[in-house]
Design a protein around this motif. Structure first.
Motif, short mmCIF file in Angstrom:
data_model
loop_
_atom_site.label_atom_id
_atom_site.label_comp_id
_atom_site.label_asym_id
_atom_site.label_seq_id
_atom_site.Cartn_x
_atom_site.Cartn_y
_atom_site.Cartn_z
N PHE A 41 0.83 -1.20 0.00
CA PHE A 41 0.00 0.00 0.00
C PHE A 41 0.87 1.26 0.00
O PHE A 41 0.65 2.19 -0.78
CB PHE A 41 -0.93 0.00 1.21
N LEU A 42 1.87 1.29 0.90
CA LEU A 42 2.77 2.46 0.97
C LEU A 42 3.56 2.62 -0.32
O LEU A 42 3.79 3.75 -0.78
CB LEU A 42 3.71 2.32 2.17
N GLY A 43 3.95 1.51 -0.93
CA GLY A 43 4.65 1.57 -2.21
C GLY A 43 3.79 2.17 -3.30
O GLY A 43 4.26 3.00 -4.10
N ILE A 44 2.52 1.77 -3.33
CA ILE A 44 1.59 2.31 -4.33
C ILE A 44 1.38 3.81 -4.11
O ILE A 44 1.40 4.60 -5.05
CB ILE A 44 0.24 1.55 -4.28
N VAL A 45 1.19 4.20 -2.84
CA VAL A 45 1.01 5.62 -2.51
C VAL A 45 2.24 6.42 -2.92
O VAL A 45 2.13 7.50 -3.52
CB VAL A 45 0.72 5.81 -1.00
N TYR A 46 3.43 5.89 -2.61
CA TYR A 46 4.68 6.56 -2.95
C TYR A 46 4.81 6.74 -4.47
O TYR A 46 5.07 7.85 -4.96
CB TYR A 46 5.87 5.76 -2.42
N LEU A 47 4.61 5.66 -5.22
CA LEU A 47 4.75 5.72 -6.69
C LEU A 47 3.71 6.65 -7.31
O LEU A 47 4.03 7.44 -8.21
CB LEU A 47 4.63 4.32 -7.29
N ARG A 48 2.47 6.55 -6.83
CA ARG A 48 1.41 7.40 -7.38
C ARG A 48 1.74 8.87 -7.19
O ARG A 48 1.60 9.69 -8.09
CB ARG A 48 0.08 7.06 -6.69
N ASN A 49 2.19 9.22 -5.98
CA ASN A 49 2.54 10.62 -5.69
C ASN A 49 3.78 11.06 -6.45
O ASN A 49 3.84 12.19 -6.94
CB ASN A 49 2.73 10.82 -4.19
N LEU A 50 4.77 10.18 -6.56
CA LEU A 50 5.98 10.52 -7.29
C LEU A 50 5.68 10.78 -8.78
O LEU A 50 6.18 11.73 -9.37
CB LEU A 50 7.01 9.39 -7.16
N ILE A 51 4.84 9.94 -9.36
CA ILE A 51 4.44 10.12 -10.77
C ILE A 51 3.71 11.45 -10.94
O ILE A 51 3.98 12.21 -11.87
CB ILE A 51 3.57 8.93 -11.25
N GLN A 52 2.80 11.74 -10.01
CA GLN A 52 2.02 12.99 -10.09
C GLN A 52 2.93 14.21 -9.94
O GLN A 52 2.79 15.19 -10.68
CB GLN A 52 0.93 12.98 -9.01
N ILE A 53 3.86 14.15 -8.99
CA ILE A 53 4.80 15.26 -8.78
C ILE A 53 5.63 15.49 -10.05
O ILE A 53 5.80 16.62 -10.50
CB ILE A 53 5.74 14.98 -7.57
N THR A 54 6.12 14.40 -10.63
CA THR A 54 6.95 14.50 -11.84
C THR A 54 6.14 15.08 -13.00
O THR A 54 6.64 15.95 -13.73
CB THR A 54 7.50 13.11 -12.23
N TYR A 168 1.22 22.70 -9.12
CA TYR A 168 2.40 21.96 -8.65
C TYR A 168 2.72 22.32 -7.19
O TYR A 168 2.89 21.43 -6.34
CB TYR A 168 3.59 22.26 -9.55
N ASN A 169 2.79 23.62 -6.90
CA ASN A 169 3.11 24.07 -5.54
C ASN A 169 2.07 23.60 -4.52
O ASN A 169 2.41 23.19 -3.42
CB ASN A 169 3.23 25.60 -5.49
N ASP A 170 0.79 23.67 -4.90
CA ASP A 170 -0.28 23.21 -4.01
C ASP A 170 -0.14 21.71 -3.73
O ASP A 170 -0.30 21.26 -2.60
CB ASP A 170 -1.66 23.49 -4.61
N TYR A 171 0.16 20.97 -4.78
CA TYR A 171 0.24 19.50 -4.64
C TYR A 171 1.36 19.09 -3.69
O TYR A 171 1.16 18.23 -2.84
CB TYR A 171 0.43 18.84 -6.01
N ILE A 172 2.54 19.71 -3.86
CA ILE A 172 3.68 19.30 -3.02
C ILE A 172 3.64 19.95 -1.63
O ILE A 172 4.55 19.76 -0.84
CB ILE A 172 5.05 19.57 -3.69
N SER A 173 2.56 20.70 -1.34
CA SER A 173 2.42 21.29 -0.01
C SER A 173 1.70 20.36 0.96
O SER A 173 1.69 20.61 2.16
CB SER A 173 1.63 22.60 -0.10
N HIS A 174 1.05 19.34 0.43
CA HIS A 174 0.22 18.48 1.27
C HIS A 174 0.83 17.08 1.44
O HIS A 174 1.52 16.59 0.56
CB HIS A 174 -1.19 18.37 0.67
N PHE A 175 0.49 16.49 2.57
CA PHE A 175 0.93 15.12 2.88
C PHE A 175 0.19 14.14 1.97
O PHE A 175 -0.99 14.32 1.70
CB PHE A 175 0.62 14.81 4.35
N PRO A 176 0.84 13.09 1.48
CA PRO A 176 2.24 12.68 1.67
C PRO A 176 3.18 13.24 0.61
O PRO A 176 4.37 13.00 0.63
CB PRO A 176 2.15 11.16 1.57
N ALA A 177 2.61 14.00 -0.35
CA ALA A 177 3.43 14.52 -1.45
C ALA A 177 4.56 15.41 -0.95
O ALA A 177 5.65 15.42 -1.53
CB ALA A 177 2.56 15.28 -2.45
#
Length: 200
Positions: A41-54, A168-177
């Motif tokens: 689950f944590l891996g999926i959350v991490y990858l999903r957020n990393l892809i979105q940030i990128t 982009y700035n809004d997205y990386i301001s919130h947890f877990p991003a």
């Protein structure tokens, strides 16, 4: 009789130990499954957020690339006008010849300062041409009109960039991003000041 009771007691304790061992094994197995599910689950959350940030970062970069090109065009345009005026014997102020570098990585205050220098240089060149009517020709008219085209194009380009930066700035301001962005050294981006200044 006492031997029989001892034997029964031994069997009961043995069964109790076996039952406890079975429960322990089942608990460990269940705990292991929960841990694996949590890791997945944590891996999926991490990858999903990393892809979105990128993706959001790339969208802002691409929009910013267009602005960088337009800023380069402004300086290039100025550097084509100056030699024409100098050849005609017009003295160009040293301040006008300077090339203030304006980039999106600068702080808004530095952007604004350098942007104003660029606008001032353009105004000086226009005034010099207006004060020397004999200089007017098709080439200079084309170059002066190019300024208008570039500034007009900067308006939608800046809107697009600033919107992408805000998302982009809004997205990386919130947890877990925010944790993932920090881990990947993805920092907030500065907006571009052009629209705010032009609309005044």
């Amino acid at each position: 009789m006492s031997q029989l009771l001892s034997f029964v007691s031994f069997l009961t304790e043995d069964e109790s130990i076996t039952a406890t061992a079975d429960r322990t094994i089942k608990f460990v197995e269940a705990f292991g499954v929960v841990v694996i599910i949590l890791i997945v689950f944590l891996g999926i959350v991490y990858l999903r957020n990393l892809i979105q940030i990128t993706e959001l970062d790339n969208k802002a970069k691409n929009a910013g690339g267009h602005i960088d090109t337009l800023i380069w065009d402004l300086n290039f345009n100025k550097n084509k006008i100056i030699p024409i005026l100098e050849e005609a014997g017009v003295k160009i102020p040293a301040e006008t010849k300077k090339e203030p570098m304006l980039s999106l990585g600068m702080s808004p205050a530095t952007q604004l300062y350098n942007y104003n220098l660029m606008k001032e240089a353009e105004k000086t060149l226009r005034d010099l041409i207006d004060n020397n009517p004999s200089l007017k020709n098709e080439e200079l008219d084309t170059l002066l009109n190019k300024y208008k085209e570039i500034y007009t194009e900067l308006i939608p380009a800046t809107d697009k960039y600033n919107k992408a930066v805000k998302v982009y700035n809004d997205y990386i301001s919130h947890f877990p991003a925010n944790i993932i962005a920090d881990h990947k050294s993805k920092n907030k981006r500065n907006p571009f000041i052009y629209n705010a200044e032009e609309s005044k």
